[in-house]
Design a protein around this motif. Structure first.
Motif, PDB file in Angstrom:
ATOM      1  N   ALA A 150       0.967  -1.199   0.172  1.00  0.00           N
ATOM      2  CA  ALA A 150       0.090  -0.085  -0.227  1.00  0.00           C
ATOM      3  C   ALA A 150       0.824   1.304   0.069  1.00  0.00           C
ATOM      4  CB  ALA A 150      -1.095   0.028   1.268  1.00  0.00           C
ATOM      5  N   THR A 151       1.973   1.358   0.843  1.00  0.00           N
ATOM      6  CA  THR A 151       2.885   2.385   0.836  1.00  0.00           C
ATOM      7  C   THR A 151       3.527   2.667  -0.737  1.00  0.00           C
ATOM      8  OG1 THR A 151       3.151   1.649   3.053  1.00  0.00           O
ATOM      9  CG2 THR A 151       4.791   3.268   2.263  1.00  0.00           C
ATOM     10  N   ALA A 152       3.896   1.394  -1.222  1.00  0.00           N
ATOM     11  CA  ALA A 152       4.527   1.563  -2.466  1.00  0.00           C
ATOM     12  C   ALA A 152       3.579   2.070  -3.447  1.00  0.00           C
ATOM     13  CB  ALA A 152       4.795   0.147  -3.064  1.00  0.00           C
ATOM     14  N   MET A 153       2.152   1.942  -3.463  1.00  0.00           N
ATOM     15  CA  MET A 153       1.270   2.241  -4.422  1.00  0.00           C
ATOM     16  C   MET A 153       0.968   3.728  -4.012  1.00  0.00           C
ATOM     17  SD  MET A 153      -0.483  -0.357  -5.935  1.00  0.00           S
ATOM     18  CE  MET A 153      -2.010  -0.608  -5.937  1.00  0.00           C
ATOM     19  N   TYR A 154       0.989   4.414  -2.798  1.00  0.00           N
ATOM     20  CA  TYR A 154       0.978   5.549  -2.499  1.00  0.00           C
ATOM     21  C   TYR A 154       2.128   6.352  -3.241  1.00  0.00           C
ATOM     22  CZ  TYR A 154       0.593   9.706   0.393  1.00  0.00           C
ATOM     23  OH  TYR A 154       0.401  10.995   1.269  1.00  0.00           O
ATOM     24  N   ILE A 155       3.416   6.055  -2.669  1.00  0.00           N
ATOM     25  CA  ILE A 155       4.540   6.599  -3.263  1.00  0.00           C
ATOM     26  C   ILE A 155       4.453   6.929  -4.780  1.00  0.00           C
ATOM     27  CG2 ILE A 155       6.929   6.595  -3.757  1.00  0.00           C
ATOM     28  CD1 ILE A 155       7.032   5.122  -0.764  1.00  0.00           C
ATOM     29  N   ALA A 156       4.056   5.646  -5.572  1.00  0.00           N
ATOM     30  CA  ALA A 156       3.967   5.907  -6.931  1.00  0.00           C
ATOM     31  C   ALA A 156       2.947   6.716  -7.368  1.00  0.00           C
ATOM     32  CB  ALA A 156       3.564   4.712  -7.421  1.00  0.00           C
ATOM     33  N   ARG A 157       1.679   6.898  -6.526  1.00  0.00           N
ATOM     34  CA  ARG A 157       0.803   7.867  -6.966  1.00  0.00           C
ATOM     35  C   ARG A 157       1.218   9.422  -7.030  1.00  0.00           C
ATOM     36  NH1 ARG A 157      -3.980   6.622  -3.657  1.00  0.00           N
ATOM     37  NH2 ARG A 157      -3.402   8.539  -2.404  1.00  0.00           N
ATOM     38  N   GLU A 158       2.085   9.637  -5.882  1.00  0.00           N
ATOM     39  CA  GLU A 158       2.264  10.912  -5.377  1.00  0.00           C
ATOM     40  C   GLU A 158       3.520  11.337  -6.276  1.00  0.00           C
ATOM     41  OE1 GLU A 158       0.848  13.204  -2.832  1.00  0.00           O
ATOM     42  OE2 GLU A 158      -0.661  11.668  -2.937  1.00  0.00           O
ATOM     43  N   PHE A 159       4.448  10.355  -6.405  1.00  0.00           N
ATOM     44  CA  PHE A 159       5.703  10.680  -6.839  1.00  0.00           C
ATOM     45  C   PHE A 159       5.698  10.956  -8.530  1.00  0.00           C
ATOM     46  CE2 PHE A 159       8.509  11.847  -3.284  1.00  0.00           C
ATOM     47  CZ  PHE A 159       7.611  11.350  -2.207  1.00  0.00           C
ATOM     48  N   LYS A 160       4.924  10.129  -9.147  1.00  0.00           N
ATOM     49  CA  LYS A 160       5.181   9.927 -10.653  1.00  0.00           C
ATOM     50  C   LYS A 160       4.805  11.060 -11.307  1.00  0.00           C
ATOM     51  CE  LYS A 160       3.825   6.027 -12.538  1.00  0.00           C
ATOM     52  NZ  LYS A 160       3.241   4.558 -12.541  1.00  0.00           N
ATOM     53  N   PRO A 161       3.643  11.803 -10.666  1.00  0.00           N
ATOM     54  CA  PRO A 161       3.386  13.206 -11.497  1.00  0.00           C
ATOM     55  C   PRO A 161       4.405  14.255 -11.241  1.00  0.00           C
ATOM     56  CG  PRO A 161       1.654  12.357  -9.939  1.00  0.00           C
ATOM     57  CD  PRO A 161       2.655  11.625  -9.834  1.00  0.00           C
ATOM     58  N   GLN A 162       5.388  13.834 -10.339  1.00  0.00           N
ATOM     59  CA  GLN A 162       6.741  14.805 -10.137  1.00  0.00           C
ATOM     60  C   GLN A 162       7.596  14.706 -11.120  1.00  0.00           C
ATOM     61  OE1 GLN A 162       6.204  17.386  -7.877  1.00  0.00           O
ATOM     62  NE2 GLN A 162       4.186  16.337  -7.227  1.00  0.00           N
ATOM     63  N   GLY A 163       7.417  13.636 -12.258  1.00  0.00           N
ATOM     64  CA  GLY A 163       8.197  13.386 -13.315  1.00  0.00           C
ATOM     65  C   GLY A 163       9.423  12.226 -12.725  1.00  0.00           C
ATOM     66  N   VAL A 164       9.380  11.731 -11.617  1.00  0.00           N
ATOM     67  CA  VAL A 164      10.314  10.731 -11.254  1.00  0.00           C
ATOM     68  C   VAL A 164       9.811   9.429 -11.372  1.00  0.00           C
ATOM     69  CG1 VAL A 164      11.606  11.882  -9.385  1.00  0.00           C
ATOM     70  CG2 VAL A 164       9.660  10.761  -8.624  1.00  0.00           C
ATOM     71  N   LYS A 165      10.717   8.567 -11.710  1.00  0.00           N
ATOM     72  CA  LYS A 165      10.595   6.920 -12.009  1.00  0.00           C
ATOM     73  C   LYS A 165      10.373   6.404 -10.778  1.00  0.00           C
ATOM     74  CE  LYS A 165      12.920   3.424 -14.317  1.00  0.00           C
ATOM     75  NZ  LYS A 165      14.175   2.880 -15.099  1.00  0.00           N
ATOM     76  N   VAL A 166       9.368   5.805 -10.538  1.00  0.00           N
ATOM     77  CA  VAL A 166       9.082   4.990  -9.254  1.00  0.00           C
ATOM     78  C   VAL A 166       9.061   3.446  -9.463  1.00  0.00           C
ATOM     79  CG1 VAL A 166       7.479   4.532  -7.102  1.00  0.00           C
ATOM     80  CG2 VAL A 166       7.844   6.981  -8.341  1.00  0.00           C
ATOM     81  N   THR A 167       9.838   2.777  -8.881  1.00  0.00           N
ATOM     82  CA  THR A 167      10.050   1.377  -9.029  1.00  0.00           C
ATOM     83  C   THR A 167       9.890   0.599  -7.768  1.00  0.00           C
ATOM     84  OG1 THR A 167      12.311   1.580  -8.882  1.00  0.00           O
ATOM     85  CG2 THR A 167      11.573   1.545 -11.129  1.00  0.00           C
ATOM     86  N   ARG A 168       9.651  -0.659  -7.792  1.00  0.00           N
ATOM     87  CA  ARG A 168       9.554  -1.673  -6.509  1.00  0.00           C
ATOM     88  C   ARG A 168      10.462  -2.627  -6.694  1.00  0.00           C
ATOM     89  NH1 ARG A 168       8.097  -2.843  -1.919  1.00  0.00           N
ATOM     90  NH2 ARG A 168       6.302  -4.051  -1.227  1.00  0.00           N
ATOM     91  N   LEU A 169      10.725  -3.185  -5.677  1.00  0.00           N
ATOM     92  CA  LEU A 169      11.807  -4.504  -5.539  1.00  0.00           C
ATOM     93  C   LEU A 169      10.772  -5.636  -6.049  1.00  0.00           C
ATOM     94  CD1 LEU A 169      13.482  -4.520  -2.401  1.00  0.00           C
ATOM     95  CD2 LEU A 169      14.401  -3.864  -4.646  1.00  0.00           C
ATOM     96  N   ALA A 170      11.505  -6.501  -6.717  1.00  0.00           N
ATOM     97  CA  ALA A 170      10.793  -7.737  -7.456  1.00  0.00           C
ATOM     98  C   ALA A 170      10.385  -8.703  -6.251  1.00  0.00           C
ATOM     99  CB  ALA A 170      11.626  -8.434  -8.100  1.00  0.00           C
ATOM    100  N   SER A 171       9.129  -9.048  -6.301  1.00  0.00           N
ATOM    101  CA  SER A 171       8.898 -10.233  -5.386  1.00  0.00           C
ATOM    102  C   SER A 171       8.719 -11.524  -6.185  1.00  0.00           C
ATOM    103  CB  SER A 171       7.232 -10.189  -5.097  1.00  0.00           C
ATOM    104  OG  SER A 171       7.031  -9.458  -3.810  1.00  0.00           O
TER     105      SER A 171
END
Lengths: 197, 197
Positions: A150-171
């Protein structure tokens, strides 16, 4: 009840996580039997750590100076930041020797059930780092749990609009693990994240 | 490697018995996250115990004064002495509330394989107590192990000629235990020590 000073140490040791009454008693008598200097060193190490350890002014890792050793390291790639829940997660990632960017310690993960919303975590502080450090990628390394996801989703939603790439460690499957012992969720993630050979 | 003061505490904690590298790390970060006063209390408890705890001048129990609280207790029956291996065994016996005599801490049990002979244990000190305290019975409460049994035999051989009664704690089935789970040795002892109803 033991003699006062022994009982007081047993009580203090019992308050530590994972230390029950029996272990606390065993540890106290161990500290009574070792060399005076050995017991003293432990007491000093506790006090010294509390006196000397601060929070890094940039990434909120533990730090002996204003900034932590990673933030002070000139050779790190400042354009990548890896977001972790707790300072101890940084060490685990550092041991892989695969990562050369900086970190950002959130202080936990989103968990509405425990009253932890975005206001309790250091998202704003991360946002403030984007421009001065010219961050291009945020790697989310929160735990592979519901809260971490959920935290990862939140970061993606908030930070992608700032023009940064948001990635997540592989499961996926732990290296050296046995397919037989993998739970369905992990195996499901491993299937979704499969890569072409 | 963690920042110096954190790593030093982890190192010290790792030296404790039963605390591995992972637990030490968890404990160190716990001590970093708790209130300063809580961490400080643990450090002080360690130092205080080492500063304040001595060995009882009579029975070698832990003591906050010249003699331990049991030796200072005027209501104890001084004609009986219970011989234990370590100070922490005294607490276990005290909890039964079945014993009102004094104690004598041997400091271990006879174990030739580990280089522990009669000279390494406090037999002489016990002998010296017989006359002044007019001891009539020595209860041997060493562990029900080969070493503890050998120690009991030794005490019987040395002390019976002095005219004192030497007894040994009964071996047998643990109360509330299941006959199914009893090992053969314990069951054998229970048979030998059976009592008439």
């Amino acid at each position: 009840m033991f003699e006062g000073p022994v009982q007081r140490l047993i009580d203090e040791l019992s308050r530590l996580p994972g230390i029950g009454a029996k272990s606390a008693q065993r540890l106290a008598f161990h500290l009574l039997s070792v060399e005076e200097a050995d017991a003293h060193r432990l007491a000093v190490a506790i006090t010294d750590m509390r006196d000397q350890i601060k929070t890094c002014g940039r990434c909120f890792n533990v730090a002996a100076e204003e900034f932590c050793s990673i933030c002070r390291d000139q050779r790190r790639d400042v354009s990548i930041v890896c977001v972790v829940e707790r300072p101890q997660d940084i060490i685990v990632l550092e041991r892989t020797q695969e990562y050369r960017g900086r970190y950002h310690v959130l202080g936990g993960s989103l968990s509405p059930i425990n009253g932890i919303g975005p206001g309790q975590l250091r998202f704003g502080e991360l946002m403030d780092r984007l421009e001065p450090e010219r961050i291009e990628e945020v790697i989310v390394a929160t735990n592979p749990t519901i809260e971490g996801d959920a935290t990862a989703m939140y970061i993606a939603r908030e930070f992608k609009p700032q023009g940064v790439k948001v990635t997540r460690l592989a499961s996926g499957l732990p290296v050296g693990g046995d397919l037989d012992y993998a739970d369905e969720l992990t195996l499901g993630r491993a299937l979704i994240g499969r890569s072409e050979l």
